[in-house]
Design an enzyme around this catalytic site. Structure first.
Site, PDB file in Angstrom:
ATOM      1  N   LYS A  55       0.843  -1.204   0.000  1.00 15.95           N
ATOM      2  CA  LYS A  55       0.000   0.000   0.000  1.00 15.95           C
ATOM      3  C   LYS A  55       0.870   1.243   0.000  1.00 15.95           C
ATOM      4  O   LYS A  55       0.637   2.184  -0.762  1.00 15.95           O
ATOM      5  CB  LYS A  55      -0.934   0.000   1.224  1.00 15.95           C
ATOM      6  CG  LYS A  55      -2.105  -0.951   1.078  1.00 15.95           C
ATOM      7  CD  LYS A  55      -2.848  -1.172   2.381  1.00 15.95           C
ATOM      8  CE  LYS A  55      -3.926  -2.244   2.179  1.00 15.95           C
ATOM      9  NZ  LYS A  55      -4.495  -2.755   3.431  1.00 15.95           N
ATOM     10  N   GLN A  99      -5.016  -1.359   9.435  1.00 16.93           N
ATOM     11  CA  GLN A  99      -5.013  -2.714   8.885  1.00 16.93           C
ATOM     12  C   GLN A  99      -5.688  -3.682   9.864  1.00 16.93           C
ATOM     13  O   GLN A  99      -5.381  -3.700  11.053  1.00 16.93           O
ATOM     14  CB  GLN A  99      -3.554  -3.152   8.618  1.00 16.93           C
ATOM     15  CG  GLN A  99      -3.402  -4.494   7.930  1.00 16.93           C
ATOM     16  CD  GLN A  99      -3.923  -4.516   6.495  1.00 16.93           C
ATOM     17  OE1 GLN A  99      -3.905  -3.527   5.780  1.00 16.93           O
ATOM     18  NE2 GLN A  99      -4.404  -5.673   6.073  1.00 16.93           N
ATOM     19  N   ASP A 122     -11.414   3.104   3.911  1.00 19.25           N
ATOM     20  CA  ASP A 122     -11.869   1.706   3.889  1.00 19.25           C
ATOM     21  C   ASP A 122     -13.387   1.602   3.750  1.00 19.25           C
ATOM     22  O   ASP A 122     -13.906   0.533   3.414  1.00 19.25           O
ATOM     23  CB  ASP A 122     -11.486   1.023   5.211  1.00 19.25           C
ATOM     24  CG  ASP A 122     -10.259   0.140   5.096  1.00 19.25           C
ATOM     25  OD1 ASP A 122     -10.059  -0.441   4.019  1.00 19.25           O
ATOM     26  OD2 ASP A 122      -9.533   0.021   6.093  1.00 19.25           O
TER      27      ASP A 122
END
Ligand code: GUN
Length: 300
Positions: A55, A99, A122
């Site tokens: 990422k 995460q 997200d």
């Protein structure tokens, strides 16, 4: 019948990343704005470490700022919440991703709920899930289902009236995927471990999304001839044919059987996986535009 078309997620993701990079350049030139993405990793989970590294690299490659926060396993919930507050208040940071999974002693719900909904790239905050479910176009949409939808529309065009089966009911994939498909006017069924006559449910579907985390569970005989199959699973299984102790990645779909039946199918690896990070970059640009008061770039 000839074999299914293989949907090349790697190439599709590359195309999306190029569009993101062009939009970033335009934002810099027109508004002196460089989108920034903060990624937070708690603990040492090897798979998560790989994802976070990728990422960060792809964020920088697209011309954006990347802020990585690697915290030790023993980090307390209060410490993590404090970092999120700091990132929420940092105007250089337009997107925040924590995460998952988090260590057991930290509440994922509390942590996700603390991220500013505007920076929730997200799309996991209840404000964003609520917006998605009510059809509010300002929702941040979770990256994996968004990537699946982009590939489906590219493959099929208008999805209206098609029968879709979403196998899996997770907050990360199954539920938002179902919402997106409802919005596209599909007839949507969400199946899971308790579903009766699962094979029959699958066989009725024009679109089959497999997101259960069970290696090669969906067999060729479960698939309607000509259906479009999107395989979200990433499972590591033993591969003795490659040598002792070797492993390989497979999806939730038995690819070798299904490729003979479906109309189109995503491979594993090289299907949905690359699209997820590309969509994260896309969401970061969209979030940066919204925070700066600018229209989102066309075509993203
Ligand atoms: N872990 C597995 N998939 C995801 C994802 O899409 N976002 C986050 N934050 N964690 C994950």
């Amino acid at each position: 019948m000839s074999d299914a078309k293989i949907i090349d997620g790697k190439a599709f993701a590359e195309g999306l990343r190029e569009k993101v990079a062009a939009a970033v350049l335009d934002l810099k030139e027109s508004h002196n704005l460089t989108p920034g993405l903060a990624v937070v990793l708690v603990g040492e989970d090897p798979a998560s470490q790989v994802y976070v590294r990728n990422k960060g690299k792809q964020t920088v490659d697209a011309g954006m700022n990347s802020y990585e926060h690697r915290l030790r396993d023993e980090t307390t919930e209060a410490e993590l919440l404090e970092l999120i507050d700091e990132l929420n208040g940092n105007s250089q940071v337009h997107g925040i991703l924590v995460q998952l999974p988090l260590p057991k002693h930290i509440s994922e719900e509390k942590v996700i709920g603390r991220i500013s909904p505007n920076k929730d790239v997200d799309g996991f905050h209840v404000i964003n899930t609520g917006k998605l479910n009510t059809g509010d176009s300002s929702a941040m949409v979770p990256c994996t289902p968004l990537g699946c939808l982009m590939m489906l529309k590219d493959q099929l065009g208008d999805l209206s009236g098609l029968r879709a089966l979403v196998l899996g009911r997770s907050n990360i994939v199954g539920k938002p995927m179902a919402s997106l498909l409802i919005k596209e006017s599909c007839t949507v069924t969400v199946a899971h471990s308790r579903t009766r006559d699962l094979e029959e449910e699958c066989r009725r579907a024009d679109i089959l999304i497999a997101a259960v985390g069970r290696p090669q569970m969906v067999k060729g005989s479960w698939v309607k001839p000509g259906a479009t199959v999107i395989d979200v699973g990433i499972n590591r299984i033993p591969a003795p044919e490659k040598g002792e102790g070797k492993t390989r990645l497979v999806g939730d779909v038995d690819f070798d059987e299904t490729v003979k039946v479906a109309g189109a199918i995503t491979p594993v690896p090289g299907g949905v996986g690359p699209m997820t990070i590309a969509c994260l970059l896309r969401n970061t640009v969209v979030a940066a535009c919204a925070q700066g008061g600018y229209d989102a770039p066309e075509g993203l």
